[in-house]
Design an enzyme around this catalytic site. Structure first.
Site, PDB file in Angstrom:
ATOM      1  N   ASP A 281      20.664   2.295   7.825  1.00  0.00           N
ATOM      2  CA  ASP A 281      22.084   2.004   8.063  1.00  0.00           C
ATOM      3  C   ASP A 281      22.209   0.512   8.354  1.00  0.00           C
ATOM      4  OD1 ASP A 281      21.318   1.642  10.686  1.00  0.00           O
ATOM      5  OD2 ASP A 281      22.374   3.391  11.469  1.00  0.00           O
ATOM      6  N   ALA A 282      23.350   0.087   8.881  1.00  0.00           N
ATOM      7  CA  ALA A 282      23.590  -1.350   9.046  1.00  0.00           C
ATOM      8  C   ALA A 282      22.775  -1.966  10.177  1.00  0.00           C
ATOM      9  CB  ALA A 282      25.077  -1.593   9.273  1.00  0.00           C
ATOM     10  N   GLY A 283      22.183  -1.140  11.042  1.00  0.00           N
ATOM     11  CA  GLY A 283      21.431  -1.672  12.168  1.00  0.00           C
ATOM     12  C   GLY A 283      19.976  -1.962  11.809  1.00  0.00           C
TER      13      GLY A 283
ATOM     14  N   ARG B 139      23.906 -15.053   2.567  1.00  0.00           N
ATOM     15  CA  ARG B 139      23.328 -13.710   2.629  1.00  0.00           C
ATOM     16  C   ARG B 139      24.155 -12.733   1.778  1.00  0.00           C
ATOM     17  NH1 ARG B 139      18.280 -12.762   5.493  1.00  0.00           N
ATOM     18  NH2 ARG B 139      18.214 -10.514   5.392  1.00  0.00           N
TER      19      ARG B 139
ATOM     20  N   HIS C 252       8.868   2.902   8.673  1.00  0.00           N
ATOM     21  CA  HIS C 252       8.735   1.974   9.796  1.00  0.00           C
ATOM     22  C   HIS C 252       7.508   2.358  10.610  1.00  0.00           C
ATOM     23  CE1 HIS C 252      10.021  -0.786  12.920  1.00  0.00           C
ATOM     24  NE2 HIS C 252       9.692   0.144  13.802  1.00  0.00           N
TER      25      HIS C 252
ATOM     26  N   THR D 181       0.832  -1.211   0.000  1.00  0.00           N
ATOM     27  CA  THR D 181       0.000   0.000   0.000  1.00  0.00           C
ATOM     28  C   THR D 181       0.867   1.262   0.000  1.00  0.00           C
ATOM     29  OG1 THR D 181      -0.232   0.002   2.420  1.00  0.00           O
ATOM     30  CG2 THR D 181      -1.923  -1.157   1.150  1.00  0.00           C
ATOM     31  N   ASN D 182       2.029   1.190   0.632  1.00  0.00           N
ATOM     32  CA  ASN D 182       2.950   2.338   0.546  1.00  0.00           C
ATOM     33  C   ASN D 182       3.460   2.516  -0.881  1.00  0.00           C
ATOM     34  OD1 ASN D 182       3.635   3.662   3.310  1.00  0.00           O
ATOM     35  ND2 ASN D 182       3.471   1.457   3.739  1.00  0.00           N
TER      36      ASN D 182
HETATM   37  C1  GRF Z   1       4.206  -0.657   6.617  1.00  0.00           C
HETATM   38  O1  GRF Z   1       3.451  -0.246   7.723  1.00  0.00           O
HETATM   39  C2  GRF Z   1       5.682  -0.512   6.865  1.00  0.00           C
HETATM   40  O2  GRF Z   1       6.003   0.542   7.702  1.00  0.00           O
HETATM   41  C3  GRF Z   1       6.006  -1.822   7.526  1.00  0.00           C
HETATM   42  O3  GRF Z   1       5.233  -2.769   6.851  1.00  0.00           O
HETATM   43  C4  GRF Z   1       4.073  -2.141   6.343  1.00  0.00           C
HETATM   44  C5  GRF Z   1       4.017  -2.449   4.890  1.00  0.00           C
HETATM   45  O4  GRF Z   1       2.753  -2.164   4.389  1.00  0.00           O
HETATM   46  N1  GRF Z   1       7.408  -2.095   7.519  1.00  0.00           N
HETATM   47  P1  GRF Z   1       2.474  -2.171   2.827  1.00  0.00           P
HETATM   48  O5  GRF Z   1       3.073  -3.439   2.247  1.00  0.00           O
HETATM   49  O6  GRF Z   1       3.070  -0.928   2.250  1.00  0.00           O
HETATM   50  O7  GRF Z   1       0.979  -2.178   2.725  1.00  0.00           O
END
Ligand code: GRF
Length: 223
Positions: free
Chosen positions: A164-166, A90, A132, A38-39
């Protein structure tokens, strides 16, 4: 040189995405997804307006058959899959993903619900923005919404930051707040977070594309 040159630091201290030279030249990005996308869809919709200044060159997934990749297909955007399980290590996956992203020569990369930790090759070559679903540094990791509820938080939200790497430790570019309701479930809270996450990600990716991003001394800025 790419439309927006990525000057990754030789010494690992400063990275810079330079805004494109021409006012009508969109900045190319690659978006990485793992799920519903959705993002990604919010970015696709925004990029339909030339004034937004972003062209989504490709969408990459860590698995096949996910809705995010279907959204790319529906929008006519090239999509690729790069699965960890198809590589012996990896490090090999990191190198392969670097190659798949590099095929499209993006100025920067957006991790939009991509649920794999990116490796040093990808992070050494591009500035990567991540979204996030919590107010970092609170509740990093894969279960941020569940963790906020379990902790009894009365407020949470979302963060757009440079990777970043974390694990969700990179410099923050922007945050948006969401109140936790007493009867919230993980699903209901995540939906309300997404309602503020989509416009925040669209705003920050657009500004980064049009104006550039600088990462220096652990801080990320868009002029
Ligand atoms: C979002 O809330 C993002 O922050 C998290 O996972 C979700 C992904 O949603 N890491 P979508 O796949 O964009 O609907």
């Amino acid at each position: 040189m790419d439309a927006a040159a990525v000057g990754r630091p030789r010494l690992g201290i400063v990275s810079r995405v330079t805004a494109p030279a021409g006012p009508h030249e969109p900045t190319g990005i690659v978006v990485l997804v793992s799920g519903s996308g959705t993002n990604l869809q919010a970015l696709i919709d925004a990029a339909a307006d030339p004034a937004y200044g972003v062209r989504i060159l490709a969408v990459g997934g860590d698995r096949a058959g996910i809705t995010g990749l279907h959204r790319a297909g529906a929008a006519g955007i090239p999509a690729f899959v790069c699965r960890v399980e198809d590589h012996d290590s990896r490090a090999e996956w990191d190198a392969a993903l670097t190659g798949r992203i590099g095929d499209h020569a993006p100025a920067f990369v957006v991790s939009a619900g991509f649920m794999k930790l990116l490796g040093p090759e990808v992070l050494g070559r591009w500035t990567v923005l991540n979204t996030h679903p919590a107010l970092l540094p609170n509740f990093p990791g894969a279960h941020a919404v569940r963790d906020a509820l379990a902790a009894g938080a009365t407020e949470t939200g979302c963060t757009v930051h440079v990777v970043d790497a974390g694990v969700d430790t990179g410099p923050v570019l922007a945050q948006a707040r969401v109140a936790v309701a007493p009867d919230d479930t993980e699903a209901s809270l995540h939906e309300r977070i997404k309602a503020v996450e989509h416009p925040l990600l669209v705003e920050i990716v657009g500004r980064a594309a049009r104006e550039g991003i600088t990462v220096s001394d652990g801080k990320a800025t868009i002029p």
